[in-house]
Design a protein around this motif. Structure first.
Motif, PDB file in Angstrom:
ATOM      1  N   GLU A 158     -19.429  14.426   8.143  1.00 44.26           N
ATOM      2  CA  GLU A 158     -20.428  13.565   7.500  1.00 44.26           C
ATOM      3  C   GLU A 158     -19.788  12.326   6.889  1.00 44.26           C
ATOM      4  OE1 GLU A 158     -23.665  13.830   3.861  1.00 44.26           O
ATOM      5  OE2 GLU A 158     -23.063  15.645   4.916  1.00 44.26           O
ATOM      6  N   LYS A 159     -18.736  12.532   6.101  1.00 41.82           N
ATOM      7  CA  LYS A 159     -18.037  11.423   5.463  1.00 41.82           C
ATOM      8  C   LYS A 159     -16.536  11.669   5.556  1.00 41.82           C
ATOM      9  CE  LYS A 159     -21.681  10.298   2.155  1.00 41.82           C
ATOM     10  NZ  LYS A 159     -22.027  10.030   0.735  1.00 41.82           N
ATOM     11  N   ILE A 160     -15.773  10.593   5.653  1.00 42.54           N
ATOM     12  CA  ILE A 160     -14.326  10.683   5.739  1.00 42.54           C
ATOM     13  C   ILE A 160     -13.749   9.747   4.686  1.00 42.54           C
ATOM     14  CG2 ILE A 160     -12.288  10.340   7.187  1.00 42.54           C
ATOM     15  CD1 ILE A 160     -14.199  10.726   9.625  1.00 42.54           C
ATOM     16  N   PHE A 161     -12.976  10.311   3.773  1.00 42.48           N
ATOM     17  CA  PHE A 161     -12.328   9.525   2.719  1.00 42.48           C
ATOM     18  C   PHE A 161     -10.858   9.370   3.097  1.00 42.48           C
ATOM     19  CE2 PHE A 161     -16.051  11.442   0.895  1.00 42.48           C
ATOM     20  CZ  PHE A 161     -16.624  10.388   0.185  1.00 42.48           C
ATOM     21  N   LEU A 162     -10.424   8.120   3.240  1.00 42.83           N
ATOM     22  CA  LEU A 162      -9.111   7.809   3.788  1.00 42.83           C
ATOM     23  C   LEU A 162      -8.227   7.183   2.711  1.00 42.83           C
ATOM     24  CD1 LEU A 162      -7.202   7.472   6.272  1.00 42.83           C
ATOM     25  CD2 LEU A 162      -8.351   5.271   6.696  1.00 42.83           C
ATOM     26  N   TYR A 163      -7.214   7.931   2.268  1.00 48.57           N
ATOM     27  CA  TYR A 163      -6.235   7.379   1.334  1.00 48.57           C
ATOM     28  C   TYR A 163      -5.326   6.396   2.075  1.00 48.57           C
ATOM     29  CZ  TYR A 163      -6.871  10.810  -2.502  1.00 48.57           C
ATOM     30  OH  TYR A 163      -7.348  11.558  -3.544  1.00 48.57           O
ATOM     31  N   ASN A 164      -5.049   5.247   1.446  1.00 50.77           N
ATOM     32  CA  ASN A 164      -4.056   4.376   2.053  1.00 50.77           C
ATOM     33  C   ASN A 164      -2.651   4.771   1.590  1.00 50.77           C
ATOM     34  OD1 ASN A 164      -3.941   3.250  -0.524  1.00 50.77           O
ATOM     35  ND2 ASN A 164      -4.657   1.227   0.103  1.00 50.77           N
ATOM     36  N   ILE A 165      -1.647   4.003   1.962  1.00 50.02           N
ATOM     37  CA  ILE A 165      -0.249   4.417   1.830  1.00 50.02           C
ATOM     38  C   ILE A 165       0.363   3.840   0.553  1.00 50.02           C
ATOM     39  CG2 ILE A 165       2.011   4.432   2.964  1.00 50.02           C
ATOM     40  CD1 ILE A 165       0.490   3.747   5.597  1.00 50.02           C
ATOM     41  N   PRO A 166       0.854   4.694  -0.343  1.00 55.88           N
ATOM     42  CA  PRO A 166       1.505   4.180  -1.553  1.00 55.88           C
ATOM     43  C   PRO A 166       2.920   3.691  -1.252  1.00 55.88           C
ATOM     44  CG  PRO A 166       1.619   6.569  -1.532  1.00 55.88           C
ATOM     45  CD  PRO A 166       0.809   6.160  -0.316  1.00 55.88           C
ATOM     46  N   SER A 167       3.486   2.975  -2.211  1.00 55.68           N
ATOM     47  CA  SER A 167       4.865   2.514  -2.058  1.00 55.68           C
ATOM     48  C   SER A 167       5.828   3.698  -1.979  1.00 55.68           C
ATOM     49  CB  SER A 167       5.257   1.634  -3.249  1.00 55.68           C
ATOM     50  OG  SER A 167       6.628   1.295  -3.201  1.00 55.68           O
ATOM     51  N   THR A 168       6.911   3.510  -1.245  1.00 58.69           N
ATOM     52  CA  THR A 168       7.972   4.533  -1.174  1.00 58.69           C
ATOM     53  C   THR A 168       9.224   4.097  -1.923  1.00 58.69           C
ATOM     54  OG1 THR A 168       8.890   3.601   0.873  1.00 58.69           O
ATOM     55  CG2 THR A 168       7.178   5.306   1.099  1.00 58.69           C
ATOM     56  N   SER A 169       9.189   2.903  -2.548  1.00 62.87           N
ATOM     57  CA  SER A 169      10.423   2.323  -3.061  1.00 62.87           C
ATOM     58  C   SER A 169      10.948   2.984  -4.321  1.00 62.87           C
ATOM     59  CB  SER A 169      10.245   0.820  -3.302  1.00 62.87           C
ATOM     60  OG  SER A 169       9.264   0.583  -4.297  1.00 62.87           O
ATOM     61  N   ILE A 170      10.181   3.920  -4.912  1.00 63.19           N
ATOM     62  CA  ILE A 170      10.692   4.690  -6.038  1.00 63.19           C
ATOM     63  C   ILE A 170      11.876   5.550  -5.597  1.00 63.19           C
ATOM     64  CG2 ILE A 170       9.272   6.768  -5.763  1.00 63.19           C
ATOM     65  CD1 ILE A 170       9.693   4.872  -9.078  1.00 63.19           C
ATOM     66  N   ASP A 171      11.926   5.839  -4.295  1.00 59.99           N
ATOM     67  CA  ASP A 171      13.020   6.630  -3.697  1.00 59.99           C
ATOM     68  C   ASP A 171      14.105   5.663  -3.228  1.00 59.99           C
ATOM     69  OD1 ASP A 171      14.690   8.148  -2.043  1.00 59.99           O
ATOM     70  OD2 ASP A 171      13.033   9.411  -1.358  1.00 59.99           O
ATOM     71  N   PRO A 172      15.320   5.746  -3.789  1.00 59.02           N
ATOM     72  CA  PRO A 172      16.375   4.800  -3.408  1.00 59.02           C
ATOM     73  C   PRO A 172      16.674   4.759  -1.915  1.00 59.02           C
ATOM     74  CG  PRO A 172      17.027   6.068  -5.343  1.00 59.02           C
ATOM     75  CD  PRO A 172      15.768   6.702  -4.816  1.00 59.02           C
ATOM     76  N   SER A 173      16.381   5.852  -1.218  1.00 55.66           N
ATOM     77  CA  SER A 173      16.638   5.880   0.226  1.00 55.66           C
ATOM     78  C   SER A 173      15.481   5.322   1.040  1.00 55.66           C
ATOM     79  CB  SER A 173      16.938   7.312   0.680  1.00 55.66           C
ATOM     80  OG  SER A 173      15.789   8.135   0.541  1.00 55.66           O
ATOM     81  N   GLU A 174      14.386   4.931   0.381  1.00 54.22           N
ATOM     82  CA  GLU A 174      13.187   4.467   1.091  1.00 54.22           C
ATOM     83  C   GLU A 174      12.725   3.099   0.599  1.00 54.22           C
ATOM     84  OE1 GLU A 174      12.004   5.677   3.705  1.00 54.22           O
ATOM     85  OE2 GLU A 174      12.924   7.665   3.772  1.00 54.22           O
ATOM     86  N   THR A 175      13.656   2.254   0.172  1.00 54.13           N
ATOM     87  CA  THR A 175      13.294   0.888  -0.191  1.00 54.13           C
ATOM     88  C   THR A 175      13.213   0.042   1.083  1.00 54.13           C
ATOM     89  OG1 THR A 175      15.623   0.326  -0.511  1.00 54.13           O
ATOM     90  CG2 THR A 175      14.406   1.089  -2.450  1.00 54.13           C
ATOM     91  N   GLY A 176      12.623  -1.112   0.980  1.00 53.58           N
ATOM     92  CA  GLY A 176      12.545  -2.002   2.143  1.00 53.58           C
ATOM     93  C   GLY A 176      11.404  -1.712   3.085  1.00 53.58           C
ATOM     94  N   ASN A 177      10.441  -0.876   2.639  1.00 60.70           N
ATOM     95  CA  ASN A 177       9.318  -0.513   3.514  1.00 60.70           C
ATOM     96  C   ASN A 177       8.052  -1.304   3.223  1.00 60.70           C
ATOM     97  OD1 ASN A 177      10.781   1.501   4.866  1.00 60.70           O
ATOM     98  ND2 ASN A 177      10.257   3.052   3.332  1.00 60.70           N
ATOM     99  N   ASP A 178       8.118  -2.274   2.299  1.00 60.39           N
ATOM    100  CA  ASP A 178       6.893  -2.926   1.831  1.00 60.39           C
ATOM    101  C   ASP A 178       6.107  -3.596   2.958  1.00 60.39           C
ATOM    102  OD1 ASP A 178       7.420  -2.118  -0.732  1.00 60.39           O
ATOM    103  OD2 ASP A 178       8.289  -4.019  -1.374  1.00 60.39           O
ATOM    104  N   ALA A 179       6.800  -4.278   3.861  1.00 60.55           N
ATOM    105  CA  ALA A 179       6.101  -4.980   4.943  1.00 60.55           C
ATOM    106  C   ALA A 179       5.403  -3.991   5.873  1.00 60.55           C
ATOM    107  CB  ALA A 179       7.074  -5.853   5.731  1.00 60.55           C
ATOM    108  N   ALA A 180       6.079  -2.880   6.202  1.00 67.15           N
ATOM    109  CA  ALA A 180       5.478  -1.869   7.075  1.00 67.15           C
ATOM    110  C   ALA A 180       4.291  -1.205   6.392  1.00 67.15           C
ATOM    111  CB  ALA A 180       6.523  -0.824   7.466  1.00 67.15           C
TER     112      ALA A 180
END
Length: 203
Positions: free
Chosen positions: A92-114
């Protein structure tokens, strides 16, 4: 807290407030949008109930595409495929969460553009489907500069406060969809926090 089942938490919250509901979690660790429902979730949705009439689905997918480097130009098409699979079963309805930042994780910085590309694709899919409602988890958790308290220490997974926030904005999206006008932001937030605190969570 990833050790506490979200589905059982919500079921318990509803039970505490006098409502009985069955909530089925189809969450699979590491799921990506290209696998989505057709390979990662075969027992829960694809080979599950044939008719989802009256069912509201909540989808949070895309972060694993970011952290695995598999978000491609086909992301919007692949996400639409997942929405089509749910719609084929009359969700009936679909609630879609978008993607939060990953940069709080030192190994996952640099993902902002993606992440920006992924969230733009999600917005386009939501706009193209009358029964899809975007839930802006990215902004609620701080946006490009994430709020540290929303995440586990040096980890892009949500903290208890982040989980409360995710529930709050989902509640707001449900109200905005006109599906449950009797719910109120303040009541749901207070109930959820009291429920989690009674089970040992601290904020």
């Amino acid at each position: 807290n990833r050790d506490l089942s979200t589905a059982s938490t919500i079921e318990g919250l509803l039970a505490d407030s006098g409502t009985t509901a069955l909530i089925r979690s189809a969450a699979v660790g590491g799921a990506t949008v290209d696998g989505g429902l057709s390979s990662d979730l075969p027992n829960q949705i694809v080979t599950g109930p044939a008719d989802l009439t009256g069912i509201w689905a909540v989808v949070q997918i895309g972060s694993n595409n970011i952290t695995s480097g598999t978000l491609t130009a086909n992301y919007a098409i692949e996400l639409q495929d997942r929405i089509d699979e749910l719609n084929a079963k009359n969700a009936e309805k679909i609630f879609l969460y978008n993607i939060p930042s990953t940069s709080i994780d030192p190994s996952e910085t640099g993902n902002d553009a993606a992440i920006a590309d992924g969230n733009a694709a999600q917005l386009s899919v939501a706009n193209a489907n009358a029964n899809v409602y975007l839930v802006d988890l990215h902004t609620a958790t701080g946006g490009v500069v994430p709020t540290p308290e929303m995440f586990q220490s040096a980890n892009y997974h949500l903290s208890p406060l982040g989980t409360l926030t995710a529930g709050q904005i989902l509640n707001d999206a449900i109200i905005a969809s006109s599906g449950s006008p009797t719910l109120t932001t303040l009541t749901i937030n207070a109930q959820l926090q009291a429920f989690l605190e009674a089970r040992g969570w601290t904020f």
